[in-house]
Scaffold this active site. Structure first.
Site, PDB file in Angstrom:
ATOM      1  N   ASP A 162       0.667  -1.024  -0.043  1.00 30.75           N
ATOM      2  CA  ASP A 162       0.018  -0.092  -0.020  1.00 30.75           C
ATOM      3  C   ASP A 162       0.857   1.194  -0.036  1.00 30.75           C
ATOM      4  O   ASP A 162       1.649   1.360   0.983  1.00 30.75           O
ATOM      5  CB  ASP A 162      -0.883  -0.042   1.085  1.00 30.75           C
ATOM      6  CG  ASP A 162      -1.674   1.050   1.310  1.00 30.75           C
ATOM      7  OD1 ASP A 162      -2.754   1.100   0.376  1.00 30.75           O
ATOM      8  OD2 ASP A 162      -1.656   2.140   1.925  1.00 30.75           O
ATOM      9  N   GLU A 217      -1.608  -1.668  -6.124  1.00 33.75           N
ATOM     10  CA  GLU A 217      -2.743  -1.236  -6.895  1.00 33.75           C
ATOM     11  C   GLU A 217      -2.639  -0.510  -7.867  1.00 33.75           C
ATOM     12  O   GLU A 217      -1.569   0.007  -8.231  1.00 33.75           O
ATOM     13  CB  GLU A 217      -3.161  -0.071  -5.431  1.00 33.75           C
ATOM     14  CG  GLU A 217      -3.551  -0.648  -4.203  1.00 33.75           C
ATOM     15  CD  GLU A 217      -4.182   0.336  -3.348  1.00 33.75           C
ATOM     16  OE1 GLU A 217      -5.421   0.469  -3.076  1.00 33.75           O
ATOM     17  OE2 GLU A 217      -3.228   0.996  -2.884  1.00 33.75           O
ATOM     18  N   CYS A 271     -12.874  -4.038   5.667  1.00 26.49           N
ATOM     19  CA  CYS A 271     -12.437  -4.661   7.009  1.00 26.49           C
ATOM     20  C   CYS A 271     -11.586  -5.728   6.534  1.00 26.49           C
ATOM     21  O   CYS A 271     -12.236  -7.019   5.722  1.00 26.49           O
ATOM     22  CB  CYS A 271     -13.359  -4.973   7.797  1.00 26.49           C
ATOM     23  SG  CYS A 271     -12.996  -5.741   9.442  1.00 26.49           S
ATOM     24  N   CYS A 329     -13.404  -9.126   8.687  1.00 25.30           N
ATOM     25  CA  CYS A 329     -15.044  -9.765   8.325  1.00 25.30           C
ATOM     26  C   CYS A 329     -15.122  -9.418   6.851  1.00 25.30           C
ATOM     27  O   CYS A 329     -16.167 -10.005   6.439  1.00 25.30           O
ATOM     28  CB  CYS A 329     -15.918  -9.045   9.437  1.00 25.30           C
ATOM     29  SG  CYS A 329     -15.957  -7.254   9.336  1.00 25.30           S
ATOM     30  N   CYS A 377     -13.867  -0.726  12.180  1.00 32.51           N
ATOM     31  CA  CYS A 377     -15.063  -1.443  11.735  1.00 32.51           C
ATOM     32  C   CYS A 377     -16.189  -1.560  12.654  1.00 32.51           C
ATOM     33  O   CYS A 377     -16.022  -1.782  13.983  1.00 32.51           O
ATOM     34  CB  CYS A 377     -14.563  -3.098  11.472  1.00 32.51           C
ATOM     35  SG  CYS A 377     -15.629  -4.337  10.683  1.00 32.51           S
ATOM     36  N   CYS A 415     -17.400  -5.782  13.325  1.00 32.05           N
ATOM     37  CA  CYS A 415     -16.493  -6.716  14.265  1.00 32.05           C
ATOM     38  C   CYS A 415     -15.855  -6.012  15.295  1.00 32.05           C
ATOM     39  O   CYS A 415     -14.866  -6.653  16.143  1.00 32.05           O
ATOM     40  CB  CYS A 415     -15.359  -7.812  13.489  1.00 32.05           C
ATOM     41  SG  CYS A 415     -14.264  -6.811  12.587  1.00 32.05           S
ATOM     42  N   ASP A 443      -3.583   2.025   6.459  1.00 38.35           N
ATOM     43  CA  ASP A 443      -2.455   1.655   5.463  1.00 38.35           C
ATOM     44  C   ASP A 443      -2.345   0.190   5.550  1.00 38.35           C
ATOM     45  O   ASP A 443      -2.300  -0.579   4.682  1.00 38.35           O
ATOM     46  CB  ASP A 443      -1.118   2.395   5.353  1.00 38.35           C
ATOM     47  CG  ASP A 443      -1.266   3.918   5.024  1.00 38.35           C
ATOM     48  OD1 ASP A 443      -2.546   4.087   4.224  1.00 38.35           O
ATOM     49  OD2 ASP A 443      -0.626   4.607   5.428  1.00 38.35           O
TER      50      ASP A 443
END
Length: 460
Positions: free
Chosen positions: A227, A323, A376, A379, A395, A398, A405
Protein backbone atom coordinates in the site's frame (compact mmCIF):
# COMPACT_ATOMS: atom_id res chain seq x y z
CA UNK A 1 10.89 0.42 -36.00
CA UNK A 2 10.23 -3.30 -35.59
CA UNK A 3 10.40 -4.77 -32.12
CA UNK A 4 13.47 -6.90 -31.63
CA UNK A 5 12.80 -10.58 -30.90
CA UNK A 6 15.64 -12.32 -29.06
CA UNK A 7 16.70 -15.87 -29.76
CA UNK A 8 15.08 -18.72 -27.80
CA UNK A 9 16.55 -18.83 -24.32
CA UNK A 10 17.67 -15.19 -24.51
CA UNK A 11 15.99 -11.96 -23.41
CA UNK A 12 16.42 -8.35 -24.51
CA UNK A 13 17.84 -6.21 -21.70
CA UNK A 14 19.57 -2.87 -21.28
CA UNK A 15 22.59 -2.04 -19.12
CA UNK A 16 23.19 1.61 -18.22
CA UNK A 17 26.73 2.66 -17.32
CA UNK A 18 28.11 6.04 -16.27
CA UNK A 19 30.98 7.53 -18.29
CA UNK A 20 34.01 9.57 -17.27
CA UNK A 21 35.06 11.03 -20.64
CA UNK A 22 38.16 13.15 -21.09
CA UNK A 23 38.03 16.51 -22.85
CA UNK A 24 38.35 15.02 -26.34
CA UNK A 25 35.69 12.34 -25.83
CA UNK A 26 33.33 14.82 -24.16
CA UNK A 27 33.65 17.24 -27.07
CA UNK A 28 32.82 14.44 -29.52
CA UNK A 29 29.84 13.35 -27.43
CA UNK A 30 28.47 16.89 -27.39
CA UNK A 31 29.06 17.13 -31.16
CA UNK A 32 27.12 13.92 -31.84
CA UNK A 33 24.25 15.00 -29.57
CA UNK A 34 24.10 18.39 -31.30
CA UNK A 35 24.13 16.72 -34.72
CA UNK A 36 21.14 14.57 -33.74
CA UNK A 37 19.26 17.69 -32.60
CA UNK A 38 20.09 19.52 -35.86
CA UNK A 39 18.87 16.57 -37.94
CA UNK A 40 15.64 16.45 -35.93
CA UNK A 41 15.00 20.17 -36.50
CA UNK A 42 15.77 19.78 -40.21
CA UNK A 43 13.19 16.98 -40.50
CA UNK A 44 10.53 19.02 -38.67
CA UNK A 45 11.11 21.99 -41.00
CA UNK A 46 11.22 19.71 -44.06
CA UNK A 47 7.79 18.20 -43.36
CA UNK A 48 5.88 21.12 -41.84
CA UNK A 49 6.96 23.64 -44.49
CA UNK A 50 4.77 21.81 -47.01
CA UNK A 51 1.84 21.83 -44.57
CA UNK A 52 1.91 25.61 -44.26
CA UNK A 53 2.54 26.00 -48.00
CA UNK A 54 -0.56 23.95 -48.83
CA UNK A 55 -2.59 25.94 -46.32
CA UNK A 56 -1.50 29.20 -47.93
CA UNK A 57 -2.27 27.88 -51.42
CA UNK A 58 -5.75 26.83 -50.32
CA UNK A 59 -6.39 30.35 -49.06
CA UNK A 60 -5.54 31.62 -52.55
CA UNK A 61 -8.19 29.35 -54.08
CA UNK A 62 -5.80 26.94 -55.80
CA UNK A 63 -7.52 23.62 -56.68
CA UNK A 64 -6.70 20.53 -54.62
CA UNK A 65 -5.01 18.69 -57.48
CA UNK A 66 -2.62 21.62 -58.05
CA UNK A 67 -1.43 21.99 -54.45
CA UNK A 68 2.13 21.21 -53.42
CA UNK A 69 2.61 17.48 -52.91
CA UNK A 70 2.83 16.06 -49.42
CA UNK A 71 6.22 15.05 -48.07
CA UNK A 72 6.61 11.67 -46.44
CA UNK A 73 7.92 11.48 -42.88
CA UNK A 74 8.91 7.81 -42.96
CA UNK A 75 12.48 7.21 -41.86
CA UNK A 76 13.77 5.96 -45.26
CA UNK A 77 12.25 9.02 -47.01
CA UNK A 78 13.72 11.44 -44.48
CA UNK A 79 17.12 9.78 -44.66
CA UNK A 80 17.16 9.97 -48.47
CA UNK A 81 16.12 13.63 -48.52
CA UNK A 82 18.63 14.53 -45.80
CA UNK A 83 21.53 12.88 -47.64
CA UNK A 84 20.68 14.91 -50.75
CA UNK A 85 20.44 18.19 -48.84
CA UNK A 86 23.27 18.01 -46.29
CA UNK A 87 26.03 18.81 -48.78
CA UNK A 88 24.41 22.03 -50.02
CA UNK A 89 22.54 23.18 -46.90
CA UNK A 90 24.53 26.01 -45.23
CA UNK A 91 23.45 24.74 -41.80
CA UNK A 92 25.49 21.54 -42.26
CA UNK A 93 28.23 22.74 -44.57
CA UNK A 94 31.72 22.30 -43.18
CA UNK A 95 30.94 20.16 -40.14
CA UNK A 96 28.53 17.33 -40.94
CA UNK A 97 31.42 14.97 -41.78
CA UNK A 98 32.82 15.28 -38.25
CA UNK A 99 30.11 13.02 -36.78
CA UNK A 100 28.94 9.50 -37.36
CA UNK A 101 25.98 8.89 -39.65
CA UNK A 102 24.25 7.34 -36.62
CA UNK A 103 23.97 10.80 -35.03
CA UNK A 104 21.87 12.14 -37.91
CA UNK A 105 19.90 8.91 -38.10
CA UNK A 106 19.03 9.32 -34.41
CA UNK A 107 17.48 12.74 -35.04
CA UNK A 108 15.63 11.63 -38.16
CA UNK A 109 14.25 8.55 -36.39
CA UNK A 110 13.03 10.73 -33.52
CA UNK A 111 11.28 13.10 -35.93
CA UNK A 112 9.63 10.22 -37.79
CA UNK A 113 8.34 8.77 -34.51
CA UNK A 114 7.08 12.20 -33.42
CA UNK A 115 5.04 12.67 -36.60
CA UNK A 116 3.70 9.11 -36.29
CA UNK A 117 2.55 9.81 -32.72
CA UNK A 118 0.91 13.05 -33.84
CA UNK A 119 -1.01 11.34 -36.67
CA UNK A 120 -2.12 8.45 -34.44
CA UNK A 121 -3.20 10.84 -31.70
CA UNK A 122 -5.29 12.89 -34.12
CA UNK A 123 -7.00 9.78 -35.49
CA UNK A 124 -7.67 8.29 -32.05
CA UNK A 125 -5.32 5.34 -32.52
CA UNK A 126 -2.94 6.44 -29.75
CA UNK A 127 -3.73 6.28 -26.05
CA UNK A 128 -2.82 9.01 -23.61
CA UNK A 129 -2.88 12.75 -23.88
CA UNK A 130 -3.33 14.48 -27.22
CA UNK A 131 -0.09 15.02 -29.11
CA UNK A 132 0.60 18.27 -30.92
CA UNK A 133 2.62 19.01 -34.04
CA UNK A 134 6.33 18.27 -33.45
CA UNK A 135 8.23 21.42 -32.52
CA UNK A 136 11.86 22.43 -32.88
CA UNK A 137 14.28 21.41 -30.14
CA UNK A 138 16.00 24.25 -28.34
CA UNK A 139 19.78 24.19 -28.17
CA UNK A 140 19.71 25.10 -24.50
CA UNK A 141 16.94 22.71 -23.36
CA UNK A 142 17.25 19.70 -25.66
CA UNK A 143 18.40 16.39 -24.20
CA UNK A 144 21.53 15.36 -26.04
CA UNK A 145 21.47 11.73 -27.14
CA UNK A 146 22.87 9.57 -29.92
CA UNK A 147 22.14 5.90 -30.69
CA UNK A 148 24.75 3.71 -32.39
CA UNK A 149 23.64 0.55 -34.19
CA UNK A 150 26.64 -0.06 -36.48
CA UNK A 151 30.38 0.25 -36.18
CA UNK A 152 32.71 -0.69 -33.34
CA UNK A 153 30.66 -1.05 -30.15
CA UNK A 154 32.33 -3.05 -27.42
CA UNK A 155 33.34 -3.27 -23.79
CA UNK A 156 37.12 -3.38 -23.52
CA UNK A 157 38.81 -6.42 -21.92
CA UNK A 158 39.99 -4.33 -18.95
CA UNK A 159 36.34 -3.67 -18.01
CA UNK A 160 36.99 0.03 -17.40
CA UNK A 161 36.55 1.38 -20.95
CA UNK A 162 34.04 1.21 -23.80
CA UNK A 163 34.55 1.94 -27.48
CA UNK A 164 31.94 3.81 -29.54
CA UNK A 165 32.00 4.65 -33.28
CA UNK A 166 33.75 7.95 -34.14
CA UNK A 167 34.03 8.76 -30.43
CA UNK A 168 36.64 6.18 -29.60
CA UNK A 169 37.71 4.79 -26.27
CA UNK A 170 35.86 6.28 -23.28
CA UNK A 171 36.54 5.52 -19.63
CA UNK A 172 33.74 4.13 -17.46
CA UNK A 173 32.93 5.49 -14.03
CA UNK A 174 32.31 1.90 -12.85
CA UNK A 175 33.79 -1.42 -13.83
CA UNK A 176 32.01 -3.70 -16.30
CA UNK A 177 33.91 -6.94 -15.67
CA UNK A 178 30.69 -8.94 -15.32
CA UNK A 179 29.31 -7.73 -18.66
CA UNK A 180 32.62 -8.38 -20.38
CA UNK A 181 32.69 -11.92 -18.93
CA UNK A 182 29.19 -12.56 -20.29
CA UNK A 183 30.28 -11.41 -23.74
CA UNK A 184 33.38 -13.61 -23.68
CA UNK A 185 31.31 -16.63 -22.60
CA UNK A 186 28.82 -16.08 -25.42
CA UNK A 187 25.96 -15.40 -23.01
CA UNK A 188 25.47 -11.78 -24.12
CA UNK A 189 25.57 -9.95 -27.45
CA UNK A 190 25.57 -6.16 -27.74
CA UNK A 191 22.98 -4.92 -30.24
CA UNK A 192 23.23 -1.12 -29.91
CA UNK A 193 24.56 1.63 -27.66
CA UNK A 194 22.93 4.93 -26.73
CA UNK A 195 24.97 7.82 -25.31
CA UNK A 196 22.90 10.33 -23.36
CA UNK A 197 23.58 13.44 -21.29
CA UNK A 198 21.42 13.01 -18.20
CA UNK A 199 21.53 15.03 -14.98
CA UNK A 200 24.76 16.72 -15.89
CA UNK A 201 26.80 13.64 -16.83
CA UNK A 202 27.14 11.23 -19.73
CA UNK A 203 25.78 7.67 -19.68
CA UNK A 204 25.88 4.84 -22.18
CA UNK A 205 23.08 2.27 -22.39
CA UNK A 206 23.78 -1.05 -24.09
CA UNK A 207 20.83 -2.90 -25.56
CA UNK A 208 21.85 -6.53 -25.35
CA UNK A 209 20.60 -10.01 -26.02
CA UNK A 210 21.38 -11.91 -22.82
CA UNK A 211 20.93 -15.53 -21.84
CA UNK A 212 17.88 -15.83 -19.59
CA UNK A 213 18.67 -17.33 -16.20
CA UNK A 214 16.01 -17.22 -13.51
CA UNK A 215 17.21 -16.32 -10.02
CA UNK A 216 15.17 -18.09 -7.36
CA UNK A 217 13.56 -15.76 -4.85
CA UNK A 218 14.11 -16.16 -1.12
CA UNK A 219 10.46 -16.89 -0.25
CA UNK A 220 8.66 -18.25 -3.33
CA UNK A 221 5.61 -19.35 -1.32
CA UNK A 222 5.05 -15.92 0.26
CA UNK A 223 2.94 -13.06 -1.06
CA UNK A 224 3.10 -9.39 -0.07
CA UNK A 225 0.61 -6.56 -0.46
CA UNK A 226 2.01 -3.07 -0.97
CA UNK A 227 0.00 0.00 0.00
CA UNK A 228 1.76 3.13 -1.24
CA UNK A 229 1.37 6.46 0.50
CA UNK A 230 2.94 9.81 1.28
CA UNK A 231 3.36 9.74 5.05
CA UNK A 232 4.85 6.24 4.73
CA UNK A 233 6.18 5.33 1.31
CA UNK A 234 5.00 1.71 1.51
CA UNK A 235 3.22 -0.46 4.06
CA UNK A 236 4.04 -4.12 3.45
CA UNK A 237 1.78 -6.96 4.63
CA UNK A 238 2.84 -10.50 3.76
CA UNK A 239 0.79 -13.68 3.66
CA UNK A 240 2.03 -14.66 7.14
CA UNK A 241 0.51 -11.57 8.75
CA UNK A 242 3.81 -9.71 9.24
CA UNK A 243 3.61 -5.93 8.82
CA UNK A 244 6.51 -3.65 7.95
CA UNK A 245 6.89 -0.06 6.82
CA UNK A 246 9.17 1.69 4.36
CA UNK A 247 9.63 5.30 5.47
CA UNK A 248 9.29 8.05 2.91
CA UNK A 249 12.67 9.85 2.72
CA UNK A 250 11.08 12.96 1.11
CA UNK A 251 14.22 13.98 -0.70
CA UNK A 252 12.57 16.93 -2.43
CA UNK A 253 11.16 18.36 0.80
CA UNK A 254 14.55 18.18 2.44
CA UNK A 255 16.12 20.11 -0.43
CA UNK A 256 13.50 22.90 -0.49
CA UNK A 257 15.61 25.29 1.58
CA UNK A 258 18.58 24.91 -0.77
CA UNK A 259 16.33 25.18 -3.84
CA UNK A 260 14.72 28.39 -2.62
CA UNK A 261 18.11 29.94 -1.98
CA UNK A 262 19.46 28.84 -5.38
CA UNK A 263 16.30 30.06 -7.16
CA UNK A 264 16.55 33.49 -5.50
CA UNK A 265 20.15 33.76 -6.64
CA UNK A 266 19.23 32.85 -10.23
CA UNK A 267 16.29 35.29 -10.24
CA UNK A 268 18.65 38.19 -9.57
CA UNK A 269 20.71 37.40 -12.66
CA UNK A 270 19.89 38.30 -16.25
CA UNK A 271 18.27 35.18 -17.65
CA UNK A 272 17.28 34.36 -21.24
CA UNK A 273 14.14 35.81 -22.82
CA UNK A 274 12.67 34.08 -25.86
CA UNK A 275 10.34 36.97 -26.70
CA UNK A 276 13.09 39.57 -27.03
CA UNK A 277 15.89 37.19 -27.98
CA UNK A 278 17.99 38.22 -24.98
CA UNK A 279 20.83 35.86 -24.16
CA UNK A 280 21.50 34.69 -20.62
CA UNK A 281 24.43 36.20 -18.76
CA UNK A 282 27.38 34.14 -17.57
CA UNK A 283 26.40 34.73 -13.96
CA UNK A 284 22.88 33.39 -14.64
CA UNK A 285 24.32 30.31 -16.31
CA UNK A 286 26.50 29.67 -13.28
CA UNK A 287 23.56 30.16 -10.87
CA UNK A 288 21.32 27.94 -12.99
CA UNK A 289 23.93 25.17 -12.97
CA UNK A 290 24.10 25.36 -9.17
CA UNK A 291 20.32 25.04 -8.98
CA UNK A 292 20.31 22.11 -11.41
CA UNK A 293 22.90 20.28 -9.31
CA UNK A 294 20.44 20.27 -6.40
CA UNK A 295 17.68 18.86 -8.61
CA UNK A 296 20.07 16.23 -9.96
CA UNK A 297 21.07 15.14 -6.46
CA UNK A 298 17.41 14.81 -5.43
CA UNK A 299 16.66 12.72 -8.53
CA UNK A 300 19.66 10.47 -7.90
CA UNK A 301 18.70 9.91 -4.25
CA UNK A 302 15.10 9.10 -5.24
CA UNK A 303 16.24 6.66 -7.93
CA UNK A 304 18.58 4.91 -5.49
CA UNK A 305 15.83 4.54 -2.87
CA UNK A 306 13.26 3.12 -5.31
CA UNK A 307 15.68 0.66 -6.91
CA UNK A 308 16.74 -0.71 -3.54
CA UNK A 309 13.13 -1.12 -2.42
CA UNK A 310 11.86 -2.80 -5.59
CA UNK A 311 14.93 -5.02 -5.94
CA UNK A 312 14.51 -6.31 -2.40
CA UNK A 313 10.81 -7.04 -2.87
CA UNK A 314 11.26 -8.74 -6.24
CA UNK A 315 14.04 -10.98 -4.92
CA UNK A 316 12.20 -11.99 -1.73
CA UNK A 317 8.51 -12.68 -2.51
CA UNK A 318 6.94 -15.02 -5.02
CA UNK A 319 3.79 -12.87 -5.44
CA UNK A 320 3.55 -9.09 -5.18
CA UNK A 321 0.23 -7.23 -5.14
CA UNK A 322 0.05 -3.51 -5.94
CA UNK A 323 -2.76 -1.07 -6.64
CA UNK A 324 -3.58 0.45 -10.01
CA UNK A 325 -3.25 4.08 -8.92
CA UNK A 326 -4.25 7.01 -11.11
CA UNK A 327 -1.09 8.99 -10.45
CA UNK A 328 -1.96 11.64 -13.05
CA UNK A 329 -5.28 12.37 -11.35
CA UNK A 330 -3.67 12.36 -7.89
CA UNK A 331 -1.13 14.90 -9.11
CA UNK A 332 -3.88 17.42 -9.85
CA UNK A 333 -4.33 17.97 -6.11
CA UNK A 334 -2.40 21.20 -5.66
CA UNK A 335 -1.87 20.54 -1.96
CA UNK A 336 -0.26 17.13 -2.47
CA UNK A 337 1.05 17.23 -6.03
CA UNK A 338 4.67 17.91 -5.06
CA UNK A 339 4.78 15.11 -2.49
CA UNK A 340 3.04 12.68 -4.85
CA UNK A 341 5.57 13.43 -7.56
CA UNK A 342 8.40 13.01 -5.07
CA UNK A 343 7.09 9.58 -4.00
CA UNK A 344 7.03 8.38 -7.65
CA UNK A 345 4.25 5.78 -7.35
CA UNK A 346 4.27 5.08 -11.09
CA UNK A 347 8.02 4.42 -11.11
CA UNK A 348 7.66 1.87 -8.31
CA UNK A 349 5.11 -0.10 -10.32
CA UNK A 350 7.20 0.15 -13.50
CA UNK A 351 10.28 -1.24 -11.76
CA UNK A 352 8.30 -4.03 -10.12
CA UNK A 353 6.87 -5.01 -13.50
CA UNK A 354 10.17 -5.83 -15.15
CA UNK A 355 11.97 -7.04 -12.02
CA UNK A 356 9.30 -9.63 -11.21
CA UNK A 357 9.42 -10.80 -14.82
CA UNK A 358 13.18 -11.17 -14.50
CA UNK A 359 12.77 -13.39 -11.41
CA UNK A 360 9.83 -15.33 -12.87
CA UNK A 361 7.44 -14.25 -10.10
CA UNK A 362 3.90 -12.87 -10.24
CA UNK A 363 2.81 -9.27 -10.08
CA UNK A 364 -0.92 -8.90 -9.34
CA UNK A 365 -2.37 -5.47 -10.08
CA UNK A 366 -5.54 -4.77 -8.10
CA UNK A 367 -8.43 -3.11 -9.87
CA UNK A 368 -8.45 0.66 -9.58
CA UNK A 369 -11.85 0.55 -7.88
CA UNK A 370 -10.91 -2.21 -5.43
CA UNK A 371 -11.79 -0.80 -1.94
CA UNK A 372 -8.61 -1.84 -0.16
CA UNK A 373 -8.83 0.88 2.48
CA UNK A 374 -12.59 0.71 3.05
CA UNK A 375 -12.80 -3.08 3.46
CA UNK A 376 -12.36 -4.67 6.87
CA UNK A 377 -9.47 -7.14 6.67
CA UNK A 378 -11.10 -9.34 9.36
CA UNK A 379 -14.79 -9.66 8.42
CA UNK A 380 -14.86 -8.20 4.89
CA UNK A 381 -17.50 -5.50 5.51
CA UNK A 382 -17.02 -2.45 3.25
CA UNK A 383 -17.47 1.06 4.57
CA UNK A 384 -19.45 3.46 2.43
CA UNK A 385 -17.20 6.43 3.18
CA UNK A 386 -13.66 6.76 4.50
CA UNK A 387 -12.12 10.22 4.00
CA UNK A 388 -8.37 10.63 3.65
CA UNK A 389 -8.24 12.52 6.95
CA UNK A 390 -9.23 9.33 8.80
CA UNK A 391 -5.98 7.48 9.33
CA UNK A 392 -7.35 4.72 11.60
CA UNK A 393 -9.81 2.13 10.29
CA UNK A 394 -12.62 1.19 12.71
CA UNK A 395 -14.99 -1.60 11.67
CA UNK A 396 -18.59 -1.11 12.80
CA UNK A 397 -19.30 -4.83 12.41
CA UNK A 398 -16.49 -6.68 14.21
CA UNK A 399 -14.85 -3.80 16.05
CA UNK A 400 -11.46 -4.07 14.35
CA UNK A 401 -9.26 -1.01 14.98
CA UNK A 402 -6.24 -0.86 12.71
CA UNK A 403 -4.10 1.63 10.88
CA UNK A 404 -5.64 2.56 7.55
CA UNK A 405 -2.59 1.63 5.45
CA UNK A 406 -2.00 -1.62 7.35
CA UNK A 407 -5.61 -2.63 6.75
CA UNK A 408 -5.20 -1.93 3.03
CA UNK A 409 -2.03 -4.01 2.93
CA UNK A 410 -3.82 -7.01 4.47
CA UNK A 411 -6.63 -6.70 1.92
CA UNK A 412 -4.19 -6.57 -0.96
CA UNK A 413 -2.30 -9.69 0.09
CA UNK A 414 -5.63 -11.48 0.58
CA UNK A 415 -6.52 -10.50 -2.99
CA UNK A 416 -3.56 -12.56 -4.25
CA UNK A 417 -4.95 -15.71 -2.61
CA UNK A 418 -8.42 -15.09 -4.05
CA UNK A 419 -7.03 -14.38 -7.49
CA UNK A 420 -4.67 -17.35 -7.86
CA UNK A 421 -6.37 -19.80 -5.50
CA UNK A 422 -3.23 -19.79 -3.35
CA UNK A 423 -0.59 -17.31 -2.33
CA UNK A 424 2.02 -19.15 -4.37
CA UNK A 425 3.65 -17.76 -7.48
CA UNK A 426 2.06 -19.19 -10.61
CA UNK A 427 1.80 -18.81 -14.36
CA UNK A 428 0.50 -15.42 -15.43
CA UNK A 429 -0.86 -16.81 -18.69
CA UNK A 430 -3.06 -19.42 -17.00
CA UNK A 431 -4.02 -17.60 -13.81
CA UNK A 432 -6.99 -15.21 -13.53
CA UNK A 433 -6.16 -11.53 -13.65
CA UNK A 434 -7.16 -9.11 -10.91
CA UNK A 435 -7.75 -6.25 -13.35
CA UNK A 436 -11.44 -6.67 -14.12
CA UNK A 437 -11.85 -3.08 -15.27
CA UNK A 438 -8.91 -1.56 -17.14
CA UNK A 439 -8.14 2.13 -17.09
CA UNK A 440 -10.74 4.23 -18.85
CA UNK A 441 -13.21 1.35 -19.26
CA UNK A 442 -15.98 3.36 -17.60
CA UNK A 443 -15.75 6.09 -20.22
CA UNK A 444 -16.28 6.12 -23.94
CA UNK A 445 -13.15 6.93 -25.88
CA UNK A 446 -13.48 10.19 -27.75
CA UNK A 447 -12.20 10.12 -31.31
CA UNK A 448 -11.60 12.86 -33.85
CA UNK A 449 -11.67 12.86 -37.60
CA UNK A 450 -8.43 11.47 -39.04
CA UNK A 451 -6.13 13.94 -40.71
CA UNK A 452 -5.47 13.72 -44.44
CA UNK A 453 -1.75 13.35 -43.71
CA UNK A 454 -0.72 9.75 -43.19
CA UNK A 455 2.70 8.24 -42.89
CA UNK A 456 3.46 9.14 -46.48
CA UNK A 457 1.67 12.49 -46.21
CA UNK A 458 -1.24 11.45 -48.44
CA UNK A 459 -3.42 9.40 -46.10
CA UNK A 460 -1.85 6.04 -46.94
Amino acid sequence: MKKFKPRPGFVALAHKLALDPNATAERRLYSHGGAARAAYNWAVAYVTSVWWQRKAEQSYGIPEDQLTEWRSWSLPSLRKAFNEDKRTNPRFAGWWEENSKEAYNTGLAGASAAFDNYAKSRSGRRKGRKMGIPRFKSKRKARLTCRFTTGTIRIEPDGHHVTLPRIGRVRLHENAFRLRALVDAGHMRILSATARLDRGRWFVSFQVEEKHELVKVARPDAAVGIDLGIKTLAVLADSYGVLSEEPNPRHLDRAQKQLRRASRTASRRRGPDRRTGRQASKRWEKANQARNRIHHRVANLREDTLHKLTARLASEYGTIVVEDLSVASMGRNRRLSRRIADAAFGEIRRQLTYKTRRHGTRLVVADRWFPSSKTCSRCGVVKTKLPLSTRVFECDNCGLVLDRDANAGHNLVALAARTTGTGVAGDLDNAPVAESKPRGADRKTRTTRPTPQGRDGAGR
